[in-house]
Design a protein around this motif. Structure first.
Motif, PDB file in Angstrom:
ATOM      1  N   UNK A 107       0.833  -1.205   0.000  1.00 46.48           N
ATOM      2  CA  UNK A 107       0.000   0.000   0.000  1.00 46.48           C
ATOM      3  C   UNK A 107       0.866   1.253   0.000  1.00 46.48           C
ATOM      4  N   UNK A 108       1.920   1.286   0.823  1.00 43.21           N
ATOM      5  CA  UNK A 108       2.804   2.449   0.863  1.00 43.21           C
ATOM      6  C   UNK A 108       3.500   2.664  -0.491  1.00 43.21           C
ATOM      7  N   UNK A 109       3.887   1.587  -1.145  1.00 42.21           N
ATOM      8  CA  UNK A 109       4.519   1.700  -2.460  1.00 42.21           C
ATOM      9  C   UNK A 109       3.530   2.247  -3.484  1.00 42.21           C
ATOM     10  N   UNK A 110       2.278   1.817  -3.405  1.00 44.66           N
ATOM     11  CA  UNK A 110       1.267   2.290  -4.337  1.00 44.66           C
ATOM     12  C   UNK A 110       0.908   3.752  -4.104  1.00 44.66           C
ATOM     13  N   UNK A 111       1.046   4.216  -2.863  1.00 44.26           N
ATOM     14  CA  UNK A 111       0.716   5.601  -2.523  1.00 44.26           C
ATOM     15  C   UNK A 111       1.907   6.543  -2.673  1.00 44.26           C
ATOM     16  N   UNK A 112       3.091   6.010  -2.953  1.00 43.77           N
ATOM     17  CA  UNK A 112       4.297   6.826  -3.060  1.00 43.77           C
ATOM     18  C   UNK A 112       4.180   7.777  -4.237  1.00 43.77           C
ATOM     19  N   UNK A 113       4.398   9.050  -3.980  1.00 44.29           N
ATOM     20  CA  UNK A 113       4.328  10.078  -5.014  1.00 44.29           C
ATOM     21  C   UNK A 113       5.722  10.335  -5.581  1.00 44.29           C
ATOM     22  N   UNK A 114       5.785  10.472  -6.913  1.00 45.66           N
ATOM     23  CA  UNK A 114       7.058  10.702  -7.575  1.00 45.66           C
ATOM     24  C   UNK A 114       7.643  12.035  -7.127  1.00 45.66           C
ATOM     25  N   UNK A 115       8.891  12.024  -6.677  1.00 44.81           N
ATOM     26  CA  UNK A 115       9.505  13.242  -6.123  1.00 44.81           C
ATOM     27  C   UNK A 115      10.873  13.539  -6.733  1.00 44.81           C
ATOM     28  N   UNK A 116      11.162  12.996  -7.891  1.00 50.19           N
ATOM     29  CA  UNK A 116      12.463  13.230  -8.514  1.00 50.19           C
ATOM     30  C   UNK A 116      13.494  12.202  -8.110  1.00 50.19           C
ATOM     31  N   UNK A 117      13.203  11.466  -7.054  1.00 50.70           N
ATOM     32  CA  UNK A 117      14.106  10.424  -6.593  1.00 50.70           C
ATOM     33  C   UNK A 117      13.557   9.052  -6.977  1.00 50.70           C
ATOM     34  N   UNK A 118      14.444   8.081  -7.061  1.00 56.23           N
ATOM     35  CA  UNK A 118      14.026   6.731  -7.398  1.00 56.23           C
ATOM     36  C   UNK A 118      13.160   6.174  -6.279  1.00 56.23           C
ATOM     37  N   UNK A 119      11.969   5.679  -6.607  1.00 56.62           N
ATOM     38  CA  UNK A 119      11.093   5.131  -5.570  1.00 56.62           C
ATOM     39  C   UNK A 119      11.791   3.994  -4.822  1.00 56.62           C
ATOM     40  N   UNK A 120      11.644   3.942  -3.507  1.00 54.32           N
ATOM     41  CA  UNK A 120      12.274   2.855  -2.746  1.00 54.32           C
ATOM     42  C   UNK A 120      11.650   1.508  -3.079  1.00 54.32           C
ATOM     43  N   UNK A 121      12.436   0.458  -3.076  1.00 49.41           N
ATOM     44  CA  UNK A 121      11.930  -0.878  -3.324  1.00 49.41           C
ATOM     45  C   UNK A 121      11.158  -1.388  -2.129  1.00 49.41           C
ATOM     46  N   UNK A 122      10.635  -2.613  -2.243  1.00 43.12           N
ATOM     47  CA  UNK A 122       9.776  -3.110  -1.170  1.00 43.12           C
ATOM     48  C   UNK A 122      10.550  -3.387   0.112  1.00 43.12           C
ATOM     49  N   UNK A 123      11.824  -3.784  -0.008  1.00 43.41           N
ATOM     50  CA  UNK A 123      12.623  -4.035   1.199  1.00 43.41           C
ATOM     51  C   UNK A 123      12.920  -2.726   1.914  1.00 43.41           C
ATOM     52  N   UNK A 124      13.343  -1.711   1.137  1.00 47.09           N
ATOM     53  CA  UNK A 124      13.657  -0.408   1.733  1.00 47.09           C
ATOM     54  C   UNK A 124      12.413   0.241   2.315  1.00 47.09           C
ATOM     55  N   UNK A 125      11.283   0.102   1.612  1.00 44.88           N
ATOM     56  CA  UNK A 125      10.027   0.659   2.115  1.00 44.88           C
ATOM     57  C   UNK A 125       9.668   0.039   3.458  1.00 44.88           C
ATOM     58  N   UNK A 126       9.800  -1.277   3.558  1.00 44.02           N
ATOM     59  CA  UNK A 126       9.507  -1.961   4.816  1.00 44.02           C
ATOM     60  C   UNK A 126      10.437  -1.534   5.934  1.00 44.02           C
ATOM     61  N   UNK A 127      11.741  -1.409   5.626  1.00 40.65           N
ATOM     62  CA  UNK A 127      12.720  -0.985   6.630  1.00 40.65           C
ATOM     63  C   UNK A 127      12.425   0.433   7.096  1.00 40.65           C
ATOM     64  N   UNK A 128      12.070   1.324   6.150  1.00 40.17           N
ATOM     65  CA  UNK A 128      11.762   2.712   6.501  1.00 40.17           C
ATOM     66  C   UNK A 128      10.564   2.802   7.436  1.00 40.17           C
ATOM     67  N   UNK A 129       9.538   2.008   7.167  1.00 41.80           N
ATOM     68  CA  UNK A 129       8.349   2.006   8.034  1.00 41.80           C
ATOM     69  C   UNK A 129       8.725   1.546   9.440  1.00 41.80           C
ATOM     70  N   UNK A 130       9.484   0.453   9.530  1.00 39.70           N
ATOM     71  CA  UNK A 130       9.870  -0.101  10.826  1.00 39.70           C
ATOM     72  C   UNK A 130      10.757   0.862  11.601  1.00 39.70           C
ATOM     73  N   UNK A 131      11.696   1.529  10.914  1.00 41.17           N
ATOM     74  CA  UNK A 131      12.633   2.425  11.580  1.00 41.17           C
ATOM     75  C   UNK A 131      11.964   3.725  12.027  1.00 41.17           C
ATOM     76  N   UNK A 132      11.154   4.320  11.172  1.00 35.42           N
ATOM     77  CA  UNK A 132      10.580   5.633  11.455  1.00 35.42           C
ATOM     78  C   UNK A 132       9.295   5.573  12.280  1.00 35.42           C
ATOM     79  N   UNK A 133       8.545   4.472  12.143  1.00 41.07           N
ATOM     80  CA  UNK A 133       7.233   4.415  12.776  1.00 41.07           C
ATOM     81  C   UNK A 133       7.077   3.270  13.771  1.00 41.07           C
ATOM     82  N   UNK A 134       8.101   2.426  13.854  1.00 41.75           N
ATOM     83  CA  UNK A 134       8.033   1.281  14.750  1.00 41.75           C
ATOM     84  C   UNK A 134       7.634   0.020  14.013  1.00 41.75           C
TER      85      UNK A 134
END
Length: 310
Positions: A35-62
């Motif tokens: 869901x987070x990958x589908x909601x990611x808005x293009x910002x000039x940077x390469x969209x994070x992959x599913x592993x990085x997206x998962x790690x970012x959620x765990x690190x920033x939000x628990x």
């Protein structure tokens, strides 16, 4: 072809609901990442992959943030599974030949009917709540970071109060199309591979590991067939503002805007975690279903499931 087999609805309800619960507990983090990958808005940077997206959620939000929206899934999983199997059997019963057999085409039609039924009655309202919870970028590790939606019941209450009950059916046509293709493909592929293996082994009873592999494969093919529908549906259900436009107009508008701003590949955002969510989810479902059914009936679990889904 396969022959008619009556099921036991109460056992199917308990075994299916338990299987769905275990599937959600095992695979829900992958759905949150999707869901987070589908909601990611293009910002000039390469969209994070599913592993990085998962790690970012765990690190920033628990770590528990990966389970956002789980309550909505758990609340809906028992009626969803009950409707899936009971409606599938009902539609099959209308399509049997006089000799009690059913063709591959009619198996697909029964699966499509089951998918539409569960989508309208359970899945779409559940997913609106789930996606709202998953889309919240708040830390579950910080007690001072109070989210708008505290849990599934609270989210449902707030959505109904602020946006109206009809919001729960936002994107229902896309959800119905997704579930229809999912279950049509799932039941058809499962039954045909099962029939082939039964002929190969010269037995109606398959080893449990083969049943799990069949579920894994059949579960993976559905998402590949309808990924664009799922991505557009997620964007549509995430929006919190009311609109006077028809559902189809908004669907087309979201699809065009997505392609224009982010390219055609954006329609397949989250496909990797979705396949990783659905495919093993099917394997978990069949494995747990067989175990619970065996405990409740004392029958061969593999035989019970394979005959039911034939």
């Amino acid at each position: 072809m396969s022959t008619q087999k009556k099921g036991t609805s109460l056992v199917d309800l308990v075994a299916g609901g338990t299987a769905g619960l275990f599937e959600a507990l095992c695979c829900h983090p992958l759905d949150t990442v999707k869901v987070r990958m589908q909601l990611y808005k293009k910002s000039g940077q390469k969209p994070p992959g599913f592993i990085k997206t998962g790690i970012n959620i765990a690190q920033k939000e628990g770590f528990l943030s990966l389970y956002k929206g789980l309550g909505a899934v758990v609340i809906g999983i028992v009626p969803k599974m009950a409707l899936r199997f009971s409606s599938y059997e009902f539609y099959r019963s209308l399509l049997y030949a006089p000799d009690g057999s059913i063709t591959t085409g009619n198996t697909f039609i029964a699966g499509v009917g089951a998918g539409i039924t569960e989508a309208v009655l359970v899945v779409n309202p559940m997913e609106v709540v789930k996606i709202r919870l998953q889309a919240q970028h708040h830390s579950m590790a910080d007690p001072l970071d109070v989210p708008k939606y505290r849990n599934a019941p609270h989210a449902a209450y707030v959505i109904a109060k602020e946006e109206g009950f009809k919001t729960f059916y936002r994107g229902v046509s896309l959800t119905a199309a997704r579930q229809a293709t999912n279950q049509g493909v799932n039941f058809t592929v499962y039954s045909k591979i099962k029939e082939f293996l039964q002929g190969y082994h010269q037995t109606d009873v398959l080893p449990s590991w083969e049943t799990s592999l069949i579920g894994l494969l059949s579960g993976a093919l559905g998402p590949l067939s309808n990924a664009p529908l799922d991505t557009i549906k997620t964007r549509l259900q995430k929006t919190t503002y009311a609109s006077n436009e028809s559902g189809m107009v908004r669907i087309v508008k979201i699809g065009r805007q997505l392609i224009k701003e982010e390219g055609t590949a954006a329609l397949y955002k989250g496909i990797t975690p979705r396949i990783m969510r659905v495919a093993p989810g099917q394997a978990v479902t069949f494995t747990v279903y067989e175990f619970i059914k065996d405990k409740l009936t004392g029958d061969s679990p593999v035989a019970a499931v394979t005959k039911k889904l034939a």
